[in-house]
Structures are given as structure tokens and as C-alpha cells.
Design a protein around this motif. Structure first.
Motif, short mmCIF file in Angstrom:
data_model
loop_
_atom_site.label_atom_id
_atom_site.label_comp_id
_atom_site.label_asym_id
_atom_site.label_seq_id
_atom_site.Cartn_x
_atom_site.Cartn_y
_atom_site.Cartn_z
N ILE A 129 0.69 -1.09 0.23
CA ILE A 129 0.05 -0.08 0.04
C ILE A 129 0.88 1.19 0.09
O ILE A 129 0.72 2.13 -0.78
CB ILE A 129 -1.02 0.05 1.24
CG1 ILE A 129 -2.01 -1.17 1.03
CG2 ILE A 129 -1.66 1.50 1.30
CD1 ILE A 129 -2.76 -1.31 2.20
N ILE A 130 1.88 1.22 0.72
CA ILE A 130 2.69 2.41 0.81
C ILE A 130 3.47 2.45 -0.40
O ILE A 130 3.70 3.75 -1.22
CB ILE A 130 3.95 2.36 1.85
CG1 ILE A 130 3.24 2.27 3.25
CG2 ILE A 130 4.83 3.26 2.03
CD1 ILE A 130 4.13 2.02 4.22
N ARG A 131 4.03 1.71 -0.90
CA ARG A 131 4.46 1.64 -2.37
C ARG A 131 3.52 2.22 -3.49
O ARG A 131 3.78 3.19 -4.15
CB ARG A 131 5.02 0.15 -2.93
CG ARG A 131 6.38 -0.21 -2.37
CD ARG A 131 6.74 -1.37 -3.03
NE ARG A 131 8.08 -1.74 -2.41
CZ ARG A 131 8.06 -3.06 -1.75
NH1 ARG A 131 7.13 -3.89 -2.07
NH2 ARG A 131 9.13 -3.57 -1.20
N GLN A 132 2.27 1.67 -3.35
CA GLN A 132 1.42 2.29 -4.37
C GLN A 132 0.97 3.64 -4.25
O GLN A 132 0.93 4.30 -5.06
CB GLN A 132 -0.13 1.47 -4.28
CG GLN A 132 0.19 -0.09 -4.77
CD GLN A 132 -1.03 -0.86 -4.36
OE1 GLN A 132 -2.04 -0.32 -3.94
NE2 GLN A 132 -1.09 -2.14 -4.94
N ALA A 133 1.07 4.08 -2.63
CA ALA A 133 0.61 5.61 -2.57
C ALA A 133 1.97 6.24 -3.09
O ALA A 133 1.38 7.47 -3.44
CB ALA A 133 0.49 5.68 -0.86
N THR A 134 3.07 5.81 -2.89
CA THR A 134 4.07 6.79 -3.60
C THR A 134 3.98 6.76 -4.89
O THR A 134 4.22 7.70 -5.56
CB THR A 134 5.63 5.66 -3.08
OG1 THR A 134 5.55 5.82 -1.64
CG2 THR A 134 6.45 6.72 -3.48
N TRP A 135 3.72 5.65 -5.81
CA TRP A 135 3.56 5.74 -7.04
C TRP A 135 2.33 6.65 -7.55
O TRP A 135 2.35 7.61 -8.45
CB TRP A 135 3.12 4.35 -7.70
CG TRP A 135 4.55 3.74 -8.02
CD1 TRP A 135 4.97 2.72 -7.18
CD2 TRP A 135 5.37 3.92 -9.00
NE1 TRP A 135 6.09 2.11 -7.86
CE2 TRP A 135 6.47 2.96 -8.91
CE3 TRP A 135 5.46 4.83 -10.07
CZ2 TRP A 135 7.61 2.96 -9.66
CZ3 TRP A 135 6.45 4.72 -10.85
CH2 TRP A 135 7.78 3.93 -10.53
N LEU A 136 1.11 6.75 -6.75
CA LEU A 136 0.10 7.62 -6.81
C LEU A 136 0.37 8.87 -6.92
O LEU A 136 0.17 9.77 -7.59
CB LEU A 136 -0.93 7.29 -6.09
CG LEU A 136 -1.89 5.82 -6.37
CD1 LEU A 136 -2.98 5.58 -5.19
CD2 LEU A 136 -2.48 6.09 -7.85
N VAL A 137 1.16 9.32 -5.76
CA VAL A 137 1.67 10.70 -5.40
C VAL A 137 2.51 10.89 -6.70
O VAL A 137 2.59 11.93 -7.18
CB VAL A 137 2.45 10.77 -4.08
CG1 VAL A 137 3.19 12.08 -4.04
CG2 VAL A 137 1.34 10.55 -2.97
N ALA A 138 3.61 10.15 -6.96
CA ALA A 138 4.46 10.36 -8.08
C ALA A 138 3.56 10.83 -9.37
O ALA A 138 3.90 11.72 -10.08
CB ALA A 138 5.48 9.45 -8.30
N ILE A 139 2.76 9.96 -9.81
CA ILE A 139 1.81 10.19 -10.79
C ILE A 139 0.96 11.58 -11.08
O ILE A 139 0.90 12.08 -11.74
CB ILE A 139 1.02 8.69 -11.30
CG1 ILE A 139 1.66 7.69 -11.46
CG2 ILE A 139 -0.07 9.26 -12.30
CD1 ILE A 139 1.02 6.37 -11.52
N PHE A 140 0.47 11.72 -9.82
CA PHE A 140 -0.46 12.97 -9.52
C PHE A 140 0.55 14.06 -9.64
O PHE A 140 0.01 14.86 -10.50
CB PHE A 140 -1.08 12.71 -8.12
CG PHE A 140 -1.67 14.22 -7.65
CD1 PHE A 140 -1.11 15.07 -6.89
CD2 PHE A 140 -2.99 14.57 -8.26
CE1 PHE A 140 -1.94 16.29 -6.61
CE2 PHE A 140 -3.70 15.64 -8.05
CZ PHE A 140 -2.79 16.38 -7.02
N SER A 141 1.56 13.85 -9.41
CA SER A 141 2.45 15.16 -9.39
C SER A 141 2.79 15.38 -10.81
O SER A 141 3.03 16.49 -11.26
CB SER A 141 3.97 15.14 -8.31
OG SER A 141 3.52 14.83 -7.16
#
Length: 154
Positions: A129-141
Motif C-alpha cells: 500500500i505504501i509503495r502504491q501510495a508513493t506511485w500515486l503521489v508521483a503520478i499525480f505530481s
């Protein structure tokens, strides 16, 4: 053809020539008729005044085109400046987003290190979940940066 026939054709040809000459004279008289009786000096004066009027109109049209060209050039310069300002703003926002992503990545790394040091073994689901959250934040940015750049061009 016999000689009699040739003699008959000759008078017709002469008559045809006379008719053509008369037609040409009549045509020229018809063309020049409106000019007869008018003073040549007055005709030249009329022509000159009309041509002056036309030249003045062309000059005004040319001046108007120059003004419009200057106006369009000023608008283009303004738009270029706005575009450059927008690109600068997008660049600044991009740098801020990169810093934020780096900060989040550093925090994530720190949290992962803390977990491994304390040997708190969490389930792989939390790490995922943390990795996915990191990817989501990177994609959103990244998406936000792209949208900001597109808005700068429109």
C-alpha cells in the motif's frame, strides 16, 4: 473558276473593304463622340483629380495596414511575454513538486528503514500500500505538472 467569276468577286471584295473601313470609322466616331467638343485641358484636369483621389485612398489604406501591422506586432509581443511568464511559473511549480516528491520519498524511505530497524514485520500488504501510495503521489505530481504546462500554452 472562270475569269468572269473572278471579276465578279473583285468588286465584292472592294465593297467589303469599303464596308470594313466605314465600320471602323463609324466605331471610332462613336468612341470619340463623347470627347468631341470638350476641352482637352479640362479632360486632363478631371483625370488628374480622379487619379489624385485614388492615390490618396491607396495611401490611407496603406497607412491603415501599417497601423494594423503595428497593433498585431504589439499583441504578439504581449502574448509571447505572457507565454514566457507562464512557462516560468510552470517551471517554478515543477521544481516545488519535485521537492515535495523527494520529501515524500525520503519520508517513505525513513519509514521503511525504521520498520526494518525495529524488526517490526508488517504484512506485505501494508508495504504494498505504501509503495502504491508513493506511485500515486508521483503520478499525480507528474500529471499536475503536465496540466500546468498545457494551461500555460493556452
Amino acid at each position: 473558276m472562270s475569269k468572269d467569276e473572278e471579276l465578279e468577286l473583285v468588286p465584292e471584295t472592294e465593297d467589303a473593304k469599303k464596308n470594313v473601313m466605314q465600320s471602323a470609322k463609324d466605331f471610332m466616331n462613336g468612341v470619340l463622340h463623347p470627347l468631341k467638343g470638350k476641352d482637352l485641358g479640362q479632360l486632363v484636369e478631371d483625370f488628374t483629380s480622379e487619379m489624385t483621389l485614388v492615390a490618396e485612398g491607396l495611401s490611407e489604406d496603406q497607412q491603415k495596414l501599417f497601423r494594423e501591422t503595428d497593433k498585431l506586432s504589439a499583441q504578439q509581443t504581449e502574448l509571447e511575454q505572457r507565454l514566457l511568464d507562464g512557462l516560468h511559473d510552470a517551471d517554478v511549480e515543477n521544481k516545488e513538486l519535485r521537492k515535495e516528491v523527494q520529501s515524500l520519498t525520503a519520508r517513505l524511505d525513513k519509514a521503511e528503514k525504521l520498520l526494518s530497524e525495529k524488526k517490526l514485520k508488517k504484512s506485505d500488504g501494508l508495504l504494498s500500500i505504501i509503495r502504491q501510495a508513493t506511485w500515486l503521489v508521483a503520478i499525480f505530481s507528474a500529471a499536475w505538472v503536465i496540466v500546468t504546462i498545457i494551461r500555460a500554452f493556452t
